[in-house]
Design a protein around this motif. Structure first.
Motif, PDB file in Angstrom:
ATOM      1  N   LEU A   1       0.757  -0.851  -0.209  1.00 47.50           N
ATOM      2  CA  LEU A   1      -0.178  -0.231   0.222  1.00 47.50           C
ATOM      3  C   LEU A   1       1.018   1.092   0.074  1.00 47.50           C
ATOM      4  CD1 LEU A   1      -2.691  -1.279   2.127  1.00 47.50           C
ATOM      5  CD2 LEU A   1      -3.431  -0.789  -0.218  1.00 47.50           C
ATOM      6  N   LYS A   2       1.773   1.376   0.675  1.00 48.03           N
ATOM      7  CA  LYS A   2       3.027   2.057   0.492  1.00 48.03           C
ATOM      8  C   LYS A   2       3.120   2.407  -0.908  1.00 48.03           C
ATOM      9  CE  LYS A   2       5.197   5.468   3.077  1.00 48.03           C
ATOM     10  NZ  LYS A   2       4.211   6.709   3.250  1.00 48.03           N
ATOM     11  N   GLY A   3       3.298   1.712  -1.561  1.00 49.40           N
ATOM     12  CA  GLY A   3       3.912   1.526  -2.594  1.00 49.40           C
ATOM     13  C   GLY A   3       2.758   2.387  -3.692  1.00 49.40           C
ATOM     14  N   LEU A   4       1.743   1.697  -3.389  1.00 49.16           N
ATOM     15  CA  LEU A   4       1.066   1.936  -4.406  1.00 49.16           C
ATOM     16  C   LEU A   4       0.548   3.651  -3.578  1.00 49.16           C
ATOM     17  CD1 LEU A   4      -2.237   0.285  -4.290  1.00 49.16           C
ATOM     18  CD2 LEU A   4      -0.561   0.884  -6.443  1.00 49.16           C
ATOM     19  N   GLU A   5       0.910   4.495  -2.433  1.00 50.37           N
ATOM     20  CA  GLU A   5       0.646   5.938  -2.389  1.00 50.37           C
ATOM     21  C   GLU A   5       2.170   6.610  -3.167  1.00 50.37           C
ATOM     22  OE1 GLU A   5       0.981   7.864   1.851  1.00 50.37           O
ATOM     23  OE2 GLU A   5       1.614   6.487   2.384  1.00 50.37           O
ATOM     24  N   ARG A   6       2.868   5.612  -2.587  1.00 56.22           N
ATOM     25  CA  ARG A   6       4.160   6.229  -3.778  1.00 56.22           C
ATOM     26  C   ARG A   6       4.584   7.085  -4.990  1.00 56.22           C
ATOM     27  NH1 ARG A   6       7.376   3.588   0.304  1.00 56.22           N
ATOM     28  NH2 ARG A   6       7.580   1.858  -1.326  1.00 56.22           N
ATOM     29  N   ALA A   7       3.413   6.369  -5.092  1.00 50.76           N
ATOM     30  CA  ALA A   7       3.208   6.269  -6.987  1.00 50.76           C
ATOM     31  C   ALA A   7       2.178   6.720  -7.800  1.00 50.76           C
ATOM     32  CB  ALA A   7       2.184   4.908  -8.038  1.00 50.76           C
ATOM     33  N   GLY A   8       1.030   7.643  -6.634  1.00 48.16           N
ATOM     34  CA  GLY A   8      -0.136   8.651  -6.368  1.00 48.16           C
ATOM     35  C   GLY A   8      -1.046   8.139  -6.605  1.00 48.16           C
ATOM     36  N   TYR A   9      -0.892   6.837  -6.302  1.00 47.63           N
ATOM     37  CA  TYR A   9      -2.819   5.805  -6.750  1.00 47.63           C
ATOM     38  C   TYR A   9      -3.549   6.643  -5.046  1.00 47.63           C
ATOM     39  CZ  TYR A   9      -1.255   4.751 -10.608  1.00 47.63           C
ATOM     40  OH  TYR A   9      -0.793   4.823 -12.377  1.00 47.63           O
ATOM     41  N   VAL A  10      -3.127   6.631  -4.160  1.00 44.20           N
ATOM     42  CA  VAL A  10      -3.766   6.152  -2.679  1.00 44.20           C
ATOM     43  C   VAL A  10      -2.966   8.033  -1.995  1.00 44.20           C
ATOM     44  CG1 VAL A  10      -4.781   4.024  -3.104  1.00 44.20           C
ATOM     45  CG2 VAL A  10      -2.800   4.367  -1.746  1.00 44.20           C
ATOM     46  N   SER A  11      -4.250   7.990  -1.060  1.00 43.05           N
ATOM     47  CA  SER A  11      -3.388   8.264   0.237  1.00 43.05           C
ATOM     48  C   SER A  11      -3.763   7.888   1.734  1.00 43.05           C
ATOM     49  CB  SER A  11      -3.673   9.838   0.527  1.00 43.05           C
ATOM     50  OG  SER A  11      -5.094   9.968  -0.234  1.00 43.05           O
ATOM     51  N   GLN A  12      -3.541   8.164   2.593  1.00 46.81           N
ATOM     52  CA  GLN A  12      -4.155   7.685   4.063  1.00 46.81           C
ATOM     53  C   GLN A  12      -4.127   8.704   4.799  1.00 46.81           C
ATOM     54  OE1 GLN A  12      -0.391   5.475   5.992  1.00 46.81           O
ATOM     55  NE2 GLN A  12       1.206   5.558   4.565  1.00 46.81           N
TER      56      GLN A  12
ATOM     57  N   ASP B   1      -1.818   0.513  11.356  1.00 49.41           N
ATOM     58  CA  ASP B   1      -3.344  -0.139  10.372  1.00 49.41           C
ATOM     59  C   ASP B   1      -4.183   1.757  10.271  1.00 49.41           C
ATOM     60  OD1 ASP B   1      -4.879  -1.327   9.237  1.00 49.41           O
ATOM     61  OD2 ASP B   1      -6.724  -1.928  11.122  1.00 49.41           O
ATOM     62  N   ALA B   2      -3.515   2.119   8.645  1.00 44.84           N
ATOM     63  CA  ALA B   2      -3.510   3.091   8.018  1.00 44.84           C
ATOM     64  C   ALA B   2      -5.164   3.292   7.561  1.00 44.84           C
ATOM     65  CB  ALA B   2      -2.796   4.209   7.367  1.00 44.84           C
ATOM     66  N   ARG B   3      -5.725   4.260   7.294  1.00 40.50           N
ATOM     67  CA  ARG B   3      -7.428   4.498   6.620  1.00 40.50           C
ATOM     68  C   ARG B   3      -6.905   4.786   4.932  1.00 40.50           C
ATOM     69  NH1 ARG B   3     -12.694   7.067   7.975  1.00 40.50           N
ATOM     70  NH2 ARG B   3     -13.695   6.472   6.228  1.00 40.50           N
ATOM     71  N   TYR B   4      -7.153   4.430   3.997  1.00 43.69           N
ATOM     72  CA  TYR B   4      -6.302   4.494   2.655  1.00 43.69           C
ATOM     73  C   TYR B   4      -7.537   5.060   1.888  1.00 43.69           C
ATOM     74  CZ  TYR B   4      -1.969   2.556   3.845  1.00 43.69           C
ATOM     75  OH  TYR B   4      -1.444   2.579   4.142  1.00 43.69           O
ATOM     76  N   PHE B   5      -7.160   6.160   1.703  1.00 41.52           N
ATOM     77  CA  PHE B   5      -8.905   6.421   0.562  1.00 41.52           C
ATOM     78  C   PHE B   5      -7.201   6.891  -0.667  1.00 41.52           C
ATOM     79  CE2 PHE B   5      -8.489   8.624   4.288  1.00 41.52           C
ATOM     80  CZ  PHE B   5     -10.351   8.302   4.912  1.00 41.52           C
TER      81      PHE B   5
END
Length: 89
Positions: free
Chosen positions: A51-62, A72-76
């Motif tokens: 999920l951190k990888g998806l965040e770094r790629a700009g697809y999700v934020s936490q 246990d972060a919440r993702y958007f």
């Protein structure tokens, strides 16, 4: 016949789409919830890294809330991800 590399790339793509769809449709898309729904083959730590990888790629934020279990972060979805699905707002 598809070669193994092509099949692996498709599997990676399908996993990304499944995670993004789960975030879009899950009221509280936490790390543990996403792991349970779409990443059951990963350990909690591996799911966090994924999920951190998806965040770094700009697809999700936490967002980390004070009352949540550690890690246990919440993702958007970000605007970038929303555009993939044609989501407004």
């Amino acid at each position: 016949m598809k070669d193994k590399t092509e099949v692996n790339r498709i599997a990676v793509f399908e996993r990304v789409i499944a995670v993004l769809q789960a975030i879009q449709t899950t009221p509280v898309a936490s790390t543990s919830e996403l792991r349970e729904q779409v990443l059951p083959d990963l350990s909690l730590r591996s799911a966090q890294r994924y999920l951190k990888g998806l965040e770094r790629a700009g697809y999700v934020s936490q967002k980390l809330d004070a009352g949540w279990h550690r890690g246990d972060a919440r993702y958007f979805l970000t605007e970038k991800a929303k555009q993939l699905f044609g989501v407004q707002g």
